[in-house]
Motif scaffolding. Sequence first.
Motif, PDB file in Angstrom:
ATOM      1  N   SER A 155      44.590 -36.281  27.266  1.00 55.37           N
ATOM      2  CA  SER A 155      44.342 -37.680  27.607  1.00 55.37           C
ATOM      3  C   SER A 155      42.925 -38.032  27.169  1.00 55.37           C
ATOM      4  N   ASP A 156      42.642 -39.322  27.099  1.00 53.72           N
ATOM      5  CA  ASP A 156      41.280 -39.756  26.745  1.00 53.72           C
ATOM      6  C   ASP A 156      40.267 -39.164  27.720  1.00 53.72           C
ATOM      7  N   LYS A 157      40.608 -39.143  28.992  1.00 53.87           N
ATOM      8  CA  LYS A 157      39.704 -38.605  30.020  1.00 53.87           C
ATOM      9  C   LYS A 157      39.445 -37.112  29.784  1.00 53.87           C
ATOM     10  N   GLU A 158      40.489 -36.361  29.428  1.00 54.57           N
ATOM     11  CA  GLU A 158      40.307 -34.925  29.150  1.00 54.57           C
ATOM     12  C   GLU A 158      39.415 -34.699  27.934  1.00 54.57           C
ATOM     13  N   VAL A 159      39.596 -35.501  26.892  1.00 57.39           N
ATOM     14  CA  VAL A 159      38.741 -35.402  25.701  1.00 57.39           C
ATOM     15  C   VAL A 159      37.295 -35.684  26.092  1.00 57.39           C
ATOM     16  N   GLN A 160      37.083 -36.761  26.831  1.00 52.66           N
ATOM     17  CA  GLN A 160      35.732 -37.147  27.244  1.00 52.66           C
ATOM     18  C   GLN A 160      35.080 -36.060  28.092  1.00 52.66           C
ATOM     19  N   THR A 161      35.810 -35.519  29.042  1.00 56.71           N
ATOM     20  CA  THR A 161      35.283 -34.486  29.931  1.00 56.71           C
ATOM     21  C   THR A 161      34.915 -33.235  29.150  1.00 56.71           C
ATOM     22  N   ARG A 162      35.793 -32.816  28.250  1.00 62.16           N
ATOM     23  CA  ARG A 162      35.513 -31.613  27.457  1.00 62.16           C
ATOM     24  C   ARG A 162      34.306 -31.810  26.554  1.00 62.16           C
ATOM     25  N   LEU A 163      34.249 -32.944  25.852  1.00 60.74           N
ATOM     26  CA  LEU A 163      33.097 -33.214  24.986  1.00 60.74           C
ATOM     27  C   LEU A 163      31.800 -33.222  25.781  1.00 60.74           C
ATOM     28  N   ARG A 164      31.786 -33.959  26.884  1.00 61.58           N
ATOM     29  CA  ARG A 164      30.571 -34.060  27.702  1.00 61.58           C
ATOM     30  C   ARG A 164      30.135 -32.680  28.201  1.00 61.58           C
ATOM     31  N   ALA A 165      31.063 -31.870  28.683  1.00 62.38           N
ATOM     32  CA  ALA A 165      30.722 -30.541  29.201  1.00 62.38           C
ATOM     33  C   ALA A 165      30.136 -29.652  28.107  1.00 62.38           C
ATOM     34  N   ASN A 166      30.752 -29.645  26.938  1.00 64.54           N
ATOM     35  CA  ASN A 166      30.233 -28.821  25.846  1.00 64.54           C
ATOM     36  C   ASN A 166      28.868 -29.296  25.356  1.00 64.54           C
ATOM     37  N   ILE A 167      28.713 -30.592  25.212  1.00 68.02           N
ATOM     38  CA  ILE A 167      27.435 -31.127  24.743  1.00 68.02           C
ATOM     39  C   ILE A 167      26.335 -30.831  25.758  1.00 68.02           C
TER      40      ILE A 167
END
Length: 170
Positions: free
Chosen positions: A117-129
């Motif tokens: 989902s868009d939320k999962e993409v956002q969460t994963r990107l933010r956590a990695n960054i």
Amino acid sequence: MADMGRVAERKHLAQPREMRLLSCLFLLSVSSLAAASMPVSKNYGSWLVTSVSSVDGANGGDASVILAQGDEHNDLEVRWNEGSASVNVSMYIDKCMGEESFEASYSMETDKWLQMSDKEVQTRLRANILAWLDRANRTCASPPAFKLNALEAAATDFTTRLRGFAGYSD
């Protein structure tokens, strides 16, 4: 007989119009190919989302979708290229410790990215960054100030564009 002459004359005049029409249609199709290769970009604060349907201007070749910020020395980028089965996420800082550079990256299969989902993409990107920035802050004397404001909107735009181009990678 005079009517036959007019019909022949009209046919003769119509021929160049048909040729002009074909020429115009050809020029329109060529110009639409060139226009299809123009990058389409949108800014989200410090983030830039760019997509291009064709780098070579023909046959829909080399489609790309990019989410990025930074410059040639320090950049944070999410990229998908036609022909690649994955989305690549990377951070690069040119000079971190002396002449050393800082690099971090991961790849995810395009299909898996698109299933999130868009939320999962956002969460994963933010956590990695955030994890990379933490490492960069501990390793680098003066890391660049990458900003995470508007990451959610930019990531959603990236994924939406990727969905539109994903058919190119099959």
